[in-house]
Design a protein around this motif. Sequence first.
Motif, short mmCIF file in Angstrom:
data_model
loop_
_atom_site.label_atom_id
_atom_site.label_comp_id
_atom_site.label_asym_id
_atom_site.label_seq_id
_atom_site.Cartn_x
_atom_site.Cartn_y
_atom_site.Cartn_z
N ILE A 10 -10.60 4.63 6.37
CA ILE A 10 -11.66 5.20 7.29
C ILE A 10 -11.52 6.62 7.15
CG2 ILE A 10 -12.80 4.97 9.39
CD1 ILE A 10 -10.94 2.74 10.41
N THR A 12 -14.55 9.56 4.61
CA THR A 12 -14.49 10.02 3.21
C THR A 12 -14.71 11.50 3.22
OG1 THR A 12 -16.76 9.89 3.60
CG2 THR A 12 -15.70 7.66 2.40
N GLY A 13 -13.88 12.48 4.05
CA GLY A 13 -13.76 13.68 3.71
C GLY A 13 -12.78 14.20 3.01
N ALA A 15 -9.70 14.44 3.15
CA ALA A 15 -8.35 13.75 3.33
C ALA A 15 -8.77 12.18 2.62
CB ALA A 15 -8.16 13.60 4.76
N GLY A 16 -9.89 11.52 2.98
CA GLY A 16 -10.06 10.00 2.57
C GLY A 16 -10.28 10.09 1.13
N ALA A 37 -18.84 6.87 8.56
CA ALA A 37 -20.01 6.89 9.34
C ALA A 37 -20.89 7.78 8.84
CB ALA A 37 -19.54 7.57 10.80
N LYS A 82 -19.99 2.67 11.05
CA LYS A 82 -18.91 3.12 11.90
C LYS A 82 -17.98 2.12 12.49
CE LYS A 82 -18.58 5.56 16.07
NZ LYS A 82 -18.72 6.90 16.77
N VAL A 83 -16.70 2.47 12.31
CA VAL A 83 -15.58 1.46 12.61
C VAL A 83 -15.50 1.62 14.25
CG1 VAL A 83 -13.38 0.80 12.42
CG2 VAL A 83 -14.39 1.51 10.55
N ALA A 110 -8.47 8.48 8.47
CA ALA A 110 -8.65 9.75 7.88
C ALA A 110 -10.01 10.21 8.55
CB ALA A 110 -8.88 9.88 6.54
N LEU A 111 -9.84 10.20 9.95
CA LEU A 111 -11.38 10.35 10.82
C LEU A 111 -11.81 11.71 11.18
CD1 LEU A 111 -9.96 7.69 13.43
CD2 LEU A 111 -11.46 7.39 11.51
N ASN A 132 -19.99 20.92 11.41
CA ASN A 132 -18.65 20.43 10.89
C ASN A 132 -18.74 19.50 10.07
OD1 ASN A 132 -15.84 20.32 11.61
ND2 ASN A 132 -16.25 18.27 12.63
N ILE A 160 -13.96 29.78 12.58
CA ILE A 160 -15.07 29.34 12.04
C ILE A 160 -16.19 30.49 12.68
CG2 ILE A 160 -17.07 27.35 12.29
CD1 ILE A 160 -14.29 26.31 11.23
N PHE A 164 -18.66 32.28 10.03
CA PHE A 164 -20.11 32.18 10.12
C PHE A 164 -20.97 33.62 10.48
CE2 PHE A 164 -19.77 27.52 10.34
CZ PHE A 164 -20.60 27.18 9.50
N LEU A 251 -10.56 6.03 18.59
CA LEU A 251 -10.38 4.98 18.10
C LEU A 251 -9.06 4.32 17.93
CD1 LEU A 251 -12.04 2.67 16.23
CD2 LEU A 251 -11.58 4.02 14.15
N VAL A 291 -5.16 21.84 10.98
CA VAL A 291 -6.54 21.28 10.53
C VAL A 291 -7.09 22.07 9.45
CG1 VAL A 291 -7.18 20.14 12.92
CG2 VAL A 291 -7.68 22.40 12.41
N ALA A 294 -4.69 22.61 2.99
CA ALA A 294 -3.45 22.42 2.17
C ALA A 294 -2.63 21.27 2.79
CB ALA A 294 -2.73 23.87 2.16
P1 FAD Z 1 -13.66 15.25 7.92
O1 FAD Z 1 -14.01 16.01 6.61
O2 FAD Z 1 -14.33 15.59 8.97
O3 FAD Z 1 -13.81 13.47 7.39
C1 FAD Z 1 -13.67 12.89 8.62
C2 FAD Z 1 -14.66 11.47 8.16
O4 FAD Z 1 -14.20 10.43 8.86
C3 FAD Z 1 -15.91 11.49 7.91
O5 FAD Z 1 -16.26 10.65 6.51
C4 FAD Z 1 -16.22 10.56 8.88
O6 FAD Z 1 -17.74 10.09 8.78
C5 FAD Z 1 -15.43 9.72 9.20
N1 FAD Z 1 -15.28 8.79 10.31
C6 FAD Z 1 -14.82 9.36 11.69
N2 FAD Z 1 -14.85 8.45 12.57
C7 FAD Z 1 -15.35 7.18 12.10
C8 FAD Z 1 -15.32 5.91 12.26
N3 FAD Z 1 -15.07 5.57 13.66
N4 FAD Z 1 -16.08 4.90 11.48
C9 FAD Z 1 -16.12 5.75 10.10
N5 FAD Z 1 -15.95 6.72 9.59
C10 FAD Z 1 -15.65 7.69 10.76
N6 FAD Z 1 -9.77 24.81 6.06
C11 FAD Z 1 -8.78 25.44 4.97
O7 FAD Z 1 -7.85 25.07 4.56
N7 FAD Z 1 -9.41 26.70 4.33
C12 FAD Z 1 -10.81 27.11 4.87
O8 FAD Z 1 -11.40 27.97 4.24
C13 FAD Z 1 -11.73 26.15 5.87
N8 FAD Z 1 -12.66 26.58 6.11
C14 FAD Z 1 -13.46 25.74 7.08
C15 FAD Z 1 -14.97 25.97 7.28
C16 FAD Z 1 -15.60 25.19 8.24
C17 FAD Z 1 -16.99 25.60 8.52
C18 FAD Z 1 -14.97 24.23 8.80
C19 FAD Z 1 -15.64 23.27 9.67
C20 FAD Z 1 -13.75 23.72 8.41
C21 FAD Z 1 -12.86 24.55 7.78
N9 FAD Z 1 -11.65 24.15 7.29
C22 FAD Z 1 -10.85 24.99 6.27
C23 FAD Z 1 -10.96 23.16 7.53
C24 FAD Z 1 -11.11 21.98 6.81
O9 FAD Z 1 -12.42 21.77 6.04
C25 FAD Z 1 -10.66 20.70 7.30
O10 FAD Z 1 -9.46 20.70 7.65
C26 FAD Z 1 -10.77 19.30 6.20
O11 FAD Z 1 -12.05 19.32 5.58
C27 FAD Z 1 -10.67 18.10 7.25
O12 FAD Z 1 -10.86 16.87 6.39
P2 FAD Z 1 -10.77 15.52 7.03
O13 FAD Z 1 -10.97 14.48 5.65
O14 FAD Z 1 -9.51 15.30 7.63
O15 FAD Z 1 -12.07 15.23 8.01
#
Ligand code: FAD
Length: 388
Positions: A10, A12-13, A15-16, A37, A82-83, A110-111, A132, A160, A164, A251, A291, A294
């Motif tokens: 779950i 597709t960031g 992490a997923g 989602a 959405k799960v 991987a939410l 975000n 952040i 910005f 969740l 968060v 790396a």
């Molecule tokens: P996300 O990318 O948030 O993915 C979460 C996924 O879960 C999404 O696909 C969402 O749709 C899905 N999801 C959630 N709940 C549900 C549900 N109930 N059902 C179905 N799907 C669901 N980190 C660094 O190391 N260096 C940087 O320079 C840096 N810059 C950043 C700049 C910004 C503006 C931001 C916001 C963050 C930055 N970060 C940086 C942090 C980094 O981007 C995050 O740690 C990383 O992208 C997180 O990835 P993730 O896959 O865990 O989460």
Amino acid sequence: ASNEAAIVVIGTGLAGYGLVRELRKHDKDSPVIMITADDGRAYSKPMLSTGFTKNTDADALAQKDAGGMGEDLNASVWTLTKVTAIDTAAQIITIGDKETQVHYKKLVLALGADVIRPPVKGNAQDYVYSVNDLLDYDDFRTAVAKNNVKKVCIIGGGLIGCEFTNDLINGGIATETVDPLAYCLPTLLPEAAGKAVQAGLEAKGAKFHFGQLVTEVNKAADGLVVSLNNGDTINCDLVLSAVGVRPQIKLAQDAGITVNRGIATNRLLETSAPNVYAMGDCAEVAGHVLVYVAPLMAQARALAKTLSGQDTEVSYPAMPVTIKTPACPVTVSPAPRDAAGNWEVEQDGLNVVARFVGKDGELLGFALTGEGTKQKMALQKLLPAIMA
Ligand code: FAD
């Protein structure tokens, strides 16, 4: 039901998608279902805060759509889905309003993390944006164009908020940034380094209001007026809230999975429920909530091996974070959360080398600004691993 239950991911960031990319290096064929989602486009989230500098819109940041990712990864990617529940005993997830249920062999959460919304009053809350994900980013850029925005008020002077601030200024948009603490990046940097970042950004035209909270955002004759708790006001055209993120735990919590600050896992990324794993921004791995990109890449490599039959604990080396404020570059490696010690600071103008030193003189963390960032490699070698 199909004969072979799938590995279900779950999210597709980074992490997923990062996990499934690693998994396919070990296991080309096991069925994988990815559920998101959002629209499932692959993009690098850190680029969301350099888009005005580089003039890249959301479409330009999207590297591939969900269909293309599914083909590359030999996975089925379900978008805008959405799960809503997990039954950890039956190993079944529920989608939407209970109409679809999917059986999993292994489930990976991987939410990501949710943005924290500051409690702001007033009649212009529709003009308070946060960025975000790619869809938020698209909305924000559209609002900037549509409202002919000349000045943005940014709530939050952390990572952040400062990124910005720099990015909008580079894009020709004025900024006023509000933070309740005393200087830029207050939770990551010692004062000298935070003040250097402030000075670097101010030299480019940024304005800061420290020690203040935003209380209201209201419509004005021309644009918006933001009220601070000391009675000051800021005129602007749009507000960007950047006060931080919180791991998505609901969740898992609703499913009876152990949560703390994040979804709690051990070093195998196992949660308290059998065959359920967590990674990325939503996870608290052996007590660490990190968060950043790396750590999630390290998790993806370890979990991919575990899921293909070779149990592998995740290790974290020291992982300094580079903050994208070119007006005053910053690299920081925070000390462990409860580490005792103090900052030793060397400063020359905007160039700061600050070492966080423990009671036996050992280096536990550092904060570098300006030319000081050149010390990164040398100091990184001296740091202990976060989780050896
Ligand atoms: P996300 O990318 O948030 O993915 C979460 C996924 O879960 C999404 O696909 C969402 O749709 C899905 N999801 C959630 N709940 C549900 C549900 N109930 N059902 C179905 N799907 C669901 N980190 C660094 O190391 N260096 C940087 O320079 C840096 N810059 C950043 C700049 C910004 C503006 C931001 C916001 C963050 C930055 N970060 C940086 C942090 C980094 O981007 C995050 O740690 C990383 O992208 C997180 O990835 P993730 O896959 O865990 O989460």
